[in-house]
Design an enzyme around this catalytic site. Structure first.
Site, PDB file in Angstrom:
ATOM      1  N   ASP A  31       0.803  -2.661  40.151  1.00 27.16           N
ATOM      2  CA  ASP A  31       1.580  -2.505  41.374  1.00 27.16           C
ATOM      3  C   ASP A  31       1.606  -3.868  42.037  1.00 27.16           C
ATOM      4  O   ASP A  31       0.634  -4.287  42.646  1.00 27.16           O
ATOM      5  CB  ASP A  31       0.916  -1.455  42.275  1.00 27.16           C
ATOM      6  CG  ASP A  31       1.544  -1.402  43.660  1.00 27.16           C
ATOM      7  OD1 ASP A  31       2.624  -1.998  43.851  1.00 27.16           O
ATOM      8  OD2 ASP A  31       0.940  -0.767  44.544  1.00 27.16           O
ATOM      9  N   LYS A  74       7.037 -11.667  47.060  1.00 24.74           N
ATOM     10  CA  LYS A  74       7.877 -10.591  46.543  1.00 24.74           C
ATOM     11  C   LYS A  74       9.197 -10.470  47.314  1.00 24.74           C
ATOM     12  O   LYS A  74      10.216 -10.074  46.769  1.00 24.74           O
ATOM     13  CB  LYS A  74       7.092  -9.284  46.659  1.00 24.74           C
ATOM     14  CG  LYS A  74       7.734  -8.096  46.010  1.00 24.74           C
ATOM     15  CD  LYS A  74       6.870  -6.888  46.205  1.00 24.74           C
ATOM     16  CE  LYS A  74       7.517  -5.650  45.651  1.00 24.74           C
ATOM     17  NZ  LYS A  74       6.698  -4.473  45.911  1.00 24.74           N
ATOM     18  N   GLU A 125       8.936   2.137  42.371  1.00 24.14           N
ATOM     19  CA  GLU A 125       7.696   2.513  43.054  1.00 24.14           C
ATOM     20  C   GLU A 125       7.627   3.987  43.452  1.00 24.14           C
ATOM     21  O   GLU A 125       6.601   4.626  43.238  1.00 24.14           O
ATOM     22  CB  GLU A 125       7.478   1.604  44.273  1.00 24.14           C
ATOM     23  CG  GLU A 125       6.978   0.247  43.857  1.00 24.14           C
ATOM     24  CD  GLU A 125       7.073  -0.792  44.957  1.00 24.14           C
ATOM     25  OE1 GLU A 125       7.421  -0.426  46.090  1.00 24.14           O
ATOM     26  OE2 GLU A 125       6.816  -1.964  44.672  1.00 24.14           O
ATOM     27  N   ASP A 147       6.599   5.164  51.769  1.00 28.48           N
ATOM     28  CA  ASP A 147       5.661   4.122  51.376  1.00 28.48           C
ATOM     29  C   ASP A 147       5.597   3.079  52.484  1.00 28.48           C
ATOM     30  O   ASP A 147       6.502   2.253  52.632  1.00 28.48           O
ATOM     31  CB  ASP A 147       6.142   3.509  50.056  1.00 28.48           C
ATOM     32  CG  ASP A 147       5.184   2.450  49.526  1.00 28.48           C
ATOM     33  OD1 ASP A 147       4.267   2.058  50.284  1.00 28.48           O
ATOM     34  OD2 ASP A 147       5.358   2.032  48.372  1.00 28.48           O
TER      35      ASP A 147
END
Lengths: 375, 522
Positions: free
Chosen positions: B10, B72, B174, B196
Site C-alpha cells: 500500500d 504520490k 485501493e 478512506d
C-alpha cells in the site's frame, strides 16, 4: 441454413468410453439441451474430440424436440432435443479404437486432478484445460471465434437482451477468460491470449450497455449496467386527452432514467414538428438522407428521439445518418462502427445492412451509391 | 525460472505498508527496522545519500527543502495541473518543470529528481523490509493506487516499481483492496461504500461484490483532506495557546512547531480512545532568561472536535457525490467500510455514520487493511485463493487528435479494462511519409481542457496519393490501466513504427538507467 455442429470434448479415453457406451441410448440416441431452436428432421453434426486432439464428425438427425421449461414457462433460448446418430457406424467405432491404440498415453490416467475449489461460484474457470499446450490451443480457437463474432454472439445473448442478461453473460465470460485467472502459470503467451479475449468481451459489453443506455433501457454507473430506475415516458405511451382515461401505471412511470440518452438534444427545428407521429419524422429524415444532407437529418432524428425514445427505426436511422456523415468525412471505420450500432439497435434496419454490405464489397469510394439507397 | 517471492504494497501519501500472506494463509504486516508497521512515505536526500522512512524525519528539521513527502500527489502529474500549482505554494521543497512538462522536485541548486525516483526509494525500502523478514529476494508486487488514478499516474507508479527492482503483478485500486482485505470475498454479495481517510487524502468509493467479482462503481474524494490537516489545526491552536499563556510566539520556529506536531499527533491518537490526553513538551523553546520553555496542558476530546469540526464537515459532500454518481440512495448501501488511520477518530466515525445513515463496520486495523488486500491479491494471482475477480474501469477517457483539430474520443470513461479501440488516420498529402497525432486524457473536444499524454509519429509510410494510405492506430488500456499503442498500415496490413516525439512520464531508457543505478547503489 448450414448444418449445426455440436462439439463434444473428451479429455480422457475413459470419457470417450462413457460417451460411446453409456451416454447413447440404444447405441445411437443422444438427448441434450441446446441453446438454439431447431426442427425435427434437421441434421446436426457431433464433433467428437478425442484426447489425442483428433475430431471425429458424426452425422445425426433430430428426432424429437421439446421446449425447456423454467418455472413452468418455456425458456425461449433453450430446447431439449433427441438426436439419432445415424453416422455412428462400425467404421467410426473402428476409427476411435484405432486412435486410442495409436495414442501413447493410453492407459495412463491423464485426467487432471480435480482442482480444489473454495468457492462454488466460480465454476466456469474450471472448465479450462489444465495442460498448458491444450489451454493455449483452446484459447487461440476461442479468440479466433470471438474475433469474427458480433457483439451479441461474443456475449452469447439475443439481440434484444436486457441489462441483467447482458451483465450476467459478460460476467460469466470474464470469469472464464480474465488474465488474472491464468497469472499463476507465469506463461506470457497464455496471459496475452487471456487479455485479448477479455478485451473482446469488455468491448462487446461496453457496446451493448451503451446501446441499452441510449435506448433508455438501462442506467450506467462505473462498470455496471442496471435496469433504469424508472420507465422512460414517451409520447406514444401516453393516451390522448379525449377517449378513455389512461390505464393506471406504477408511480415509477414518470421518472426519467438516471442517464439521459446520448444523442445530443438540440432545440427541435420547427420544420421537424410539422408532421405527426414517428413516421413523419422518419420519412422527413429519409428525404434528407436521399438528398445528401445527413447532418440535418441527424438533427431531426435526435429531436425525434426526444419524443420517441424507444422507437427502434428512428434510432437506427440516427446511426445510419451518423454513418453517412462520417463517410462524407472519409471516416470509413467510424461509419462501419455506426452502422453496426444501428444494426445492434434494430436488426431490421435494411439501409444499415445494405450499406455495410456495400462497404464490405466495394469500400467507401462512392458515397452517392449510399444515397441512392434512400430513393 | 522460478519467480521470486511477491508482496502486497500500500503505497500511501503519508505512510506505506507492506504485507504478505504466510504459508498458513494468514495475512501478515511486516515491520520496519524501527519496529513500526507503517513506513512514513518520506525521503530525505541527505548529504550521505537518501534516507527513507522514520529516520528521514530528521531531515524535516535539518533541511526541509531536501526532504520530500507526499510524492504520490505529484506522481504522473503535469506541472501546470491546478492541484500541483496549489501544492507548489505550500510545500517546503521546490517543484520544477521537467522538459516534457512533468512535475519534478528541485533539490538544492544542482539536482532535480522525479517523483518516480522518490517513490522508487520508498518501494525499495519496503522491498528490503520484506526481504529481511523472508530472507529471500522479493521481485514481484501488487501495488495499490487510488481508483481515480489515470493512465499516466498508473504508468508512473509502474515505472517507480521498475526502478525499485519490483515487477508489478497488478495495480490494484485501493477501495477494491480495502474490501478484499476486509474479507469481502468470503462473505455474501454486498454493496460497499469505502471511505478512506488517510494522512493526506479522503477517498470515497462505491464497491460492489457480486459472486466474487469486485467492481468499483464510482469514486470521489477530497485530495486535500486528511490526518495531516487535523495535526496542523491542533498545532495552530496549541501555538496560539502558547502565545496567549506564555507570551512567546513559536509560530515562526520550525523546530518548536515540529515538537508540537509530534505532541499533537500523540494526543490525537490518545483521544481516539480516551476523553482527555496530556500534552507535555519539556523544551519547546528558550525563555528570555535562558531557561527552557516547558509547555504542559491537558487536551479534551471536545476541544479537539471543536477545532477539527470545519475539517470533519468536509466529509459529507464527497460521500453524497459518490452515491449520486452510482445512482444509489443511502438505503442501497449495505456496508460502510472505514479505512485509513484517521477513521479511528470518533468524530469522523460519527459524521460518516450520519452521512451514510448506517453504522460503519469496525475494522480492527484501518491503516493496514489495504495492504492486506494487496497481499490477498498476490495470493489470488499465484492461485492460492480462488473465486475472486477484481474489475477495474478507465478512470478517464482517452482521446486522439491530429494537428489543429478537435480531440476525438477513443476510449470512453468507465470502459471496463482491459480494452482496445482504434482510430483511422488517412494521409493528407501525396507521398506523405509521416503522420503525427496527439494522445489526450479527458472527455472534451477542446484540447486545452484535456491532459496531453504525448505526441507520436508514424513514420516510413509508403508513397501514395493523399488519402490512399490509411494508418490504423490501436490504443490498448491493459489490465493495469496502462496505455499501449500500436499502428498498422491498412492497405498493406503491415505493422508500422510509432516514434515518440514527446511523451509524458519517464522515457523507457531512463527507467532502465535509474533501475540499474539504484541496483548498483545497494
Amino acid at each position: 441454413m448450414a448444418a449445426r455442429t455440436l462439439q463434444v470434448r473428451c479429455a480422457t479415453w475413459d470419457q470417450v468410453e462413457v460417451f460411446t457406451t453409456r451416454k447413447l441410448r440404444k447405441g445411437k440416441l443422444l438427448s441434450m439441451k441446446v441453446p438454439f431452436s431447431t426442427r425435427v428432421g434437421s441434421t446436426l453434426t457431433i464433433g467428437l474430440e478425442l484426447p489425442s486432439a483428433l475430431v471425429i464428425p458424426i452425422e445425426g438427425v433430430v428426432q424429437r424436440i421439446a421446449p425447456v421449461e423454467v418455472d413452468g414457462k418455456p425458456d425461449p433460448n433453450r430446447t431439449w432435443i433427441e438426436i439419432e446418430l445415424t453416422g455412428f457406424n462400425d467404421d467410426i467405432k473402428q476409427r476411435i479404437r484405432a486412435a486410442r491404440d495409436d495414442d501413447p498415453d493410453t492407459g495412463v490416467k491423464v485426467a487432471p486432478p480435480a482442482p480444489e475449489r473454495r468457492s462454488t461460484q466460480m465454476a466456469a474457470q474450471t472448465d479450462l484445460p489444465n495442460d498448458e499446450r491444450e489451454l493455449f490451443q483452446h484459447l487461440t480457437a476461442e479468440l479466433r471465434r470471438m474475433r469474427q463474432a458480433t457483439v451479441h454472439d461474443v456475449l452469447g445473448v439475443p439481440r434484444d437482451a436486457g441489462p441483467e442478461v447482458v451483465r450476467m453473460s459478460w460476467k460469466d465470460l470474464i470469469r472464464k477468460h480474465h488474465p488474472d485467472l491464468v497469472a499463476r502459470r507465469h506463461a506470457p503467451a497464455i496471459t496475452h491470449l487471456a487479455e485479448e479475449l477479455t478485451i473482446l468481451a469488455n468491448r462487446a459489453y461496453d457496446r451493448m450497455r451503451g446501446a441499452l443506455a441510449a435506448e433508455g433501457r438501462a442506467a450506467l454507473a462505473g462498470s455496471s449496467v442496471a435496469p433504469p430506475p424508472g420507465w422512460l415516458v414517451a409520447f406514444e405511451d401516453m393516451q390522448s386527452g379525449e377517449g378513455q382515461p389512461a390505464p393506471k401505471r406504477g408511480p415509477n412511470k414518470f421518472e426519467r432514467p438516471a442517464t439521459p440518452p446520448p444523442p445530443p438534444i438540440k432545440p427541435i427545428p420547427a420544420s421537424a414538428m410539422a408532421g405527426q407521429g414517428s413516421d413523419a419524422f422518419e420519412s422527413r429524415a429519409r428525404a434528407m438522407l436521399a438528398h445528401g444532407d445527413p447532418n440535418t437529418a441527424r438533427e431531426v432524428l435526435a429531436a425525434a428521439l426526444v419524443v420517441y425514445p424507444r422507437s427502434k427505426p428512428l434510432r437506427s436511422l440516427y446511426y445510419v445518418a451518423t454513418a453517412l456523415a462520417a463517410m462524407q468525412q472519409g471516416e470509413v471505420m467510424l461509419a462501419t462502427a455506426q452502422l453496426e450500432t444501428a444494426l445492434a439497435h434494430h436488426d431490421q434496419c435494411v439501409e444499415a445492412a445494405k450499406m455495410l454490405e456495400h462497404i464490405r464489397r466495394y469500400g467507401a469510394r462512392d458515397p452517392d451509391a449510399m444515397r441512392r439507397l434512400f430513393r | 525460472m522460478k519467480p521470486g517471492r511477491a508482496v502486497g504494497i500500500d503505497l500511501g501519501t503519508t505512510n506505506s505498508v507492506v504485507a504478505l500472506i504466510d504459508r498458513d494463509g494468514a495475512p501478515r504486516i511486516l515491520t520496519t527496522k524501527e519496529g513500526s508497521t507503517m513506513l512514513p512515505s518520506l525521503v530525505w536526500f541527505s548529504p550521505h545519500g537518501p534516507v527513507v522512512g522514520e529516520r528521514a524525519r530528521e531531515g524535516l528539521e535539518q533541511s526541509p527543502e531536501m526532504t520530500v513527502f507526499g510524492a504520490k500527489r505529484l506522481l504522473g502529474r503535469r506541472f501546470d495541473h491546478p492541484e500541483v500549482r496549489k501544492l507548489a505554494r505550500v510545500l517546503p521543497y521546490m517543484l520544477t518543470e521537467a522538459p516534457n512538462g512533468d512535475t519534478w522536485i528541485q533539490l538544492g541548486n544542482s539536482r532535480a529528481v522525479s517523483p518516480e525516483e522518490v517513490s522508487a526509494l520508498i518501494l525499495r525500502e519496503l522491498k528490503h523490509t520484506a526481504e529481511r523478514f523472508l530472507k529471500e529476494t522479493v521481485t514481484r508486487a501488487v501495488i495499490t493506487v487510488p481508483a481515480w488514478y489515470d493512465a499516466a499516474q498508473r504508468q508512473a507508479t509502474k515505472d517507480a516499481a521498475q526502478i525499485a527492482g519490483l515487477q508489478i503483478m497488478r495495480l490494484l485500486s485501493e477501495p477494491t483492496a480495502a474490501a478484499l482485505g476486509h474479507g469481502a470475498h468470503r462473505g455474501a454479495d454486498r454493496r460497499y461504500l469505502v471511505c478512506d481517510l488517510g494522512g493526506g487524502t479522503f477517498d470515497v468509493a462505491a464497491v460492489d461484490v457480486e459472486a466474487g467479482v469486485f467492481e468499483v462503481l464510482a469514486t470521489t474524494g477530497d485530495p486535500f483532506l486528511g490526518g495531516d490537516d487535523i495535526d496542523r489545526v491542533i498545532v495552530d491552536n496549541l501555538a496560539r495557546d502558547v502565545r496567549n499563556s506564555r507570551g512567546i510566539d513559536v509560530a515562526t520556529d520550525p523546530a518548536a512547531l515540529d515538537k508540537l506536531r509530534i505532541a499533537a499527533q500523540r494526543a490525537k491518537h490518545e483521544l481516539s480512545e480516551h476523553a482527555s490526553a496530556k500534552i507535555d513538551v519539556p523544551d519547546l523553546g528558550e525563555l528570555p532568561s535562558g531557561k527552557p520553555l516547558v509547555y504542559a496542558r491537558t487536551l479534551r476530546r471536545d476541544e479537539l472536535e471543536l477545532w477539527a469540526s470545519p475539517l470533519v464537515r468536509r466529509l459529507e459532500p464527497p460521500v453524497k457525490e459518490a452515491m449520486r454518481r452510482c445512482g444509489r440512495k443511502r438505503e442501497d448501501i449495505e456496508e460502510v467500510l472505514l479505512v485509513g488511520g484517521m477513521t479511528r477518530m470518533p468524530a469522523v466515525r460519527k459524521e460518516l455514520a450520519r452521512v451514510t445513515g448506517r453504522e460503519p463496520s469496525v475494522i480492527a486495523n484501518p491503516e493496514e487493511v489495504v495492504a492486506i488486500g494487496a497481499a490477498l491479491a498476490v495470493a489470488r494471482l499465484d492461485g492460492a485463493i480462488e473465486g475472486v475477480l477484481l474489475i477495474d474501469v478507465a478512470a478517464r477517457g482517452l482521446m486522439i487528435s491530429r494537428q489543429e483539430q478537435d480531440c476525438e474520443l477513443v476510449i470512453a470513461q468507465n470502459a471496463v479494462i482491459p480494452t482496445r479501440e482504434h482510430k483511422l488516420l488517412p494521409t493528407r498529402h501525396d507521398d506523405q511519409a509521416r503522420v503525427e497525432f496527439d494522445l489526450w486524457e479527458g472527455e472534451s473536444p477542446d484540447p486545452s481542457v484535456n491532459r496531453h499524454l504525448g505526441r507520436y509519429a508514424v513514420v516510413d509510410l509508403p508513397q501514395a496519393p493523399a488519402g490512399d494510405v490509411l494508418v490504423l492506430v490501436e490504443v490498448t488500456l491493459d489490465t493495469d490501466g496502462v496505455i499501449r499503442l500500436g499502428a498498422s498500415e491498412m492497405v498493406s496490413g503491415d505493422r508500422v513504427q510509432i516514434d515518440q516525439v514527446y511523451h509524458a512520464g519517464l522515457a523507457r531508457s531512463e527507467v532502465v538507467r535509474l533501475a540499474r543505478q539504484l541496483a548498483g547503489a545497494t
